[in-house]
Design a protein around this motif. Structure first.
Motif, PDB file in Angstrom:
ATOM      1  N   CYS A 181       0.753  -1.360   0.082  1.00 54.55           N
ATOM      2  CA  CYS A 181      -0.094  -0.067  -0.109  1.00 54.55           C
ATOM      3  C   CYS A 181       0.828   1.202  -0.164  1.00 54.55           C
ATOM      4  O   CYS A 181       2.216   1.263   0.147  1.00 54.55           O
ATOM      5  N   ASP A 185      -0.724   7.387   1.926  1.00 54.37           N
ATOM      6  CA  ASP A 185      -2.159   7.625   1.893  1.00 54.37           C
ATOM      7  C   ASP A 185      -2.798   8.273   3.191  1.00 54.37           C
ATOM      8  O   ASP A 185      -2.505   7.737   4.249  1.00 54.37           O
ATOM      9  N   PRO A 186      -3.397   9.367   2.949  1.00 55.80           N
ATOM     10  CA  PRO A 186      -3.911   9.907   4.142  1.00 55.80           C
ATOM     11  C   PRO A 186      -5.265   8.992   5.141  1.00 55.80           C
ATOM     12  O   PRO A 186      -5.501   9.306   6.186  1.00 55.80           O
ATOM     13  N   ASN A 187      -5.795   8.127   4.431  1.00 57.40           N
ATOM     14  CA  ASN A 187      -6.702   7.367   4.705  1.00 57.40           C
ATOM     15  C   ASN A 187      -6.070   5.901   4.845  1.00 57.40           C
ATOM     16  O   ASN A 187      -7.066   4.845   5.400  1.00 57.40           O
ATOM     17  N   LEU A 188      -4.925   5.704   5.238  1.00 58.94           N
ATOM     18  CA  LEU A 188      -4.388   4.409   5.248  1.00 58.94           C
ATOM     19  C   LEU A 188      -4.688   3.628   6.706  1.00 58.94           C
ATOM     20  O   LEU A 188      -5.217   2.568   6.536  1.00 58.94           O
ATOM     21  N   LYS A 190      -7.429   4.304   8.264  1.00 58.64           N
ATOM     22  CA  LYS A 190      -8.619   3.815   8.318  1.00 58.64           C
ATOM     23  C   LYS A 190      -9.077   2.594   7.556  1.00 58.64           C
ATOM     24  O   LYS A 190      -9.495   1.680   7.814  1.00 58.64           O
ATOM     25  N   LYS A 191      -8.313   2.369   6.281  1.00 51.98           N
ATOM     26  CA  LYS A 191      -8.677   1.468   5.529  1.00 51.98           C
ATOM     27  C   LYS A 191      -7.937   0.032   6.380  1.00 51.98           C
ATOM     28  O   LYS A 191      -8.354  -1.124   6.065  1.00 51.98           O
ATOM     29  N   THR A 194     -10.315  -1.202   9.116  1.00 47.99           N
ATOM     30  CA  THR A 194     -11.406  -1.737   8.350  1.00 47.99           C
ATOM     31  C   THR A 194     -10.906  -3.279   7.917  1.00 47.99           C
ATOM     32  O   THR A 194     -11.946  -4.214   8.021  1.00 47.99           O
TER      33      THR A 194
END
Length: 202
Positions: A181, A185-188, A190-191, A194
């Protein structure tokens, strides 16, 4: 007192120093991994003060993550049945209690002896080769930092904390099969959360 390079959270530096003075870096990483997958842990020593500090040292390894389960730094003798709890726990038990008959059949995932520097685990973990390689690499990094400490007498708590954070993130990425990955990534996170939650449900 030793000079620590964490000022606002000096307690973490002292707790890390305790663990790294008792265990090898690879052992500390194994303890951290056991905590991250919520295994039950018994900590023991003949020194009650050291027992309390040792239990809080395990919590410091997880910082800033909060241990979500049972935590008892020094278990009273009248509550020994607590170690049969079906929930994950960190419990400190004075070594003399293990001479009692009602402790002979106690089974726990991980047993940590602060006097001997021993870690005994009954949990049958199928560890990914990537995780074994990660532990080896991070152990080398920690050994390098501890060598600086031996030379200059200043425990590198801040640098060790950064290495532990990197280890925790790498461990989660491997577990989630997300090693390719984009780390920017600023959403790393959260991903990642999840993915791990969905994997846990399965």
């Amino acid at each position: 007192a030793l000079p620590f390079d964490i000022s606002t959270t000096a307690e973490i530096g002292r707790f890390h120093h305790l663990l790294f003075s008792v265990f090898q870096p690879s052992q500390v990483l194994m303890i951290l991994m056991h905590l991250m997958i919520s295994l039950s842990v018994i900590v023991t020593t003949m020194d009650t003060t050291k027992l309390c500090a040792g239990c809080f040292s395990l919590l410091s390894l997880l910082y800033p993550t909060i241990w979500p389960s049972v935590f008892i730094s020094t278990l009273p003798s009248n509550l020994l049945e607590t170690v049969n709890s079906p929930f994950p726990f960190i419990i400190g038990i004075p070594f003399r209690f293990f001479l009692r008959d009602d402790m002979k059949n106690v089974e726990v995932d991980t047993f940590i002896n602060l006097d001997c520097g021993n870690i005994i685990s009954s949990a049958k973990l199928d560890i990914d080769p990537k995780i074994n390689a990660l532990i080896s690499k991070v152990s080398d990094l920690l050994n390098n930092e501890l060598e600086i400490f031996r030379r200059y007498k200043g425990f590198p708590a801040y640098r060790i904390q950064l290495i532990l954070w990197q280890f925790m993130l790498a461990l989660m990425l491997i577990s989630a099969n997300m090693t390719d990955c984009d780390l920017s990534d600023p959403n790393l996170m959260k991903k990642l959360a999840t993915t791990l939650q969905n994997k846990k449900r399965k």
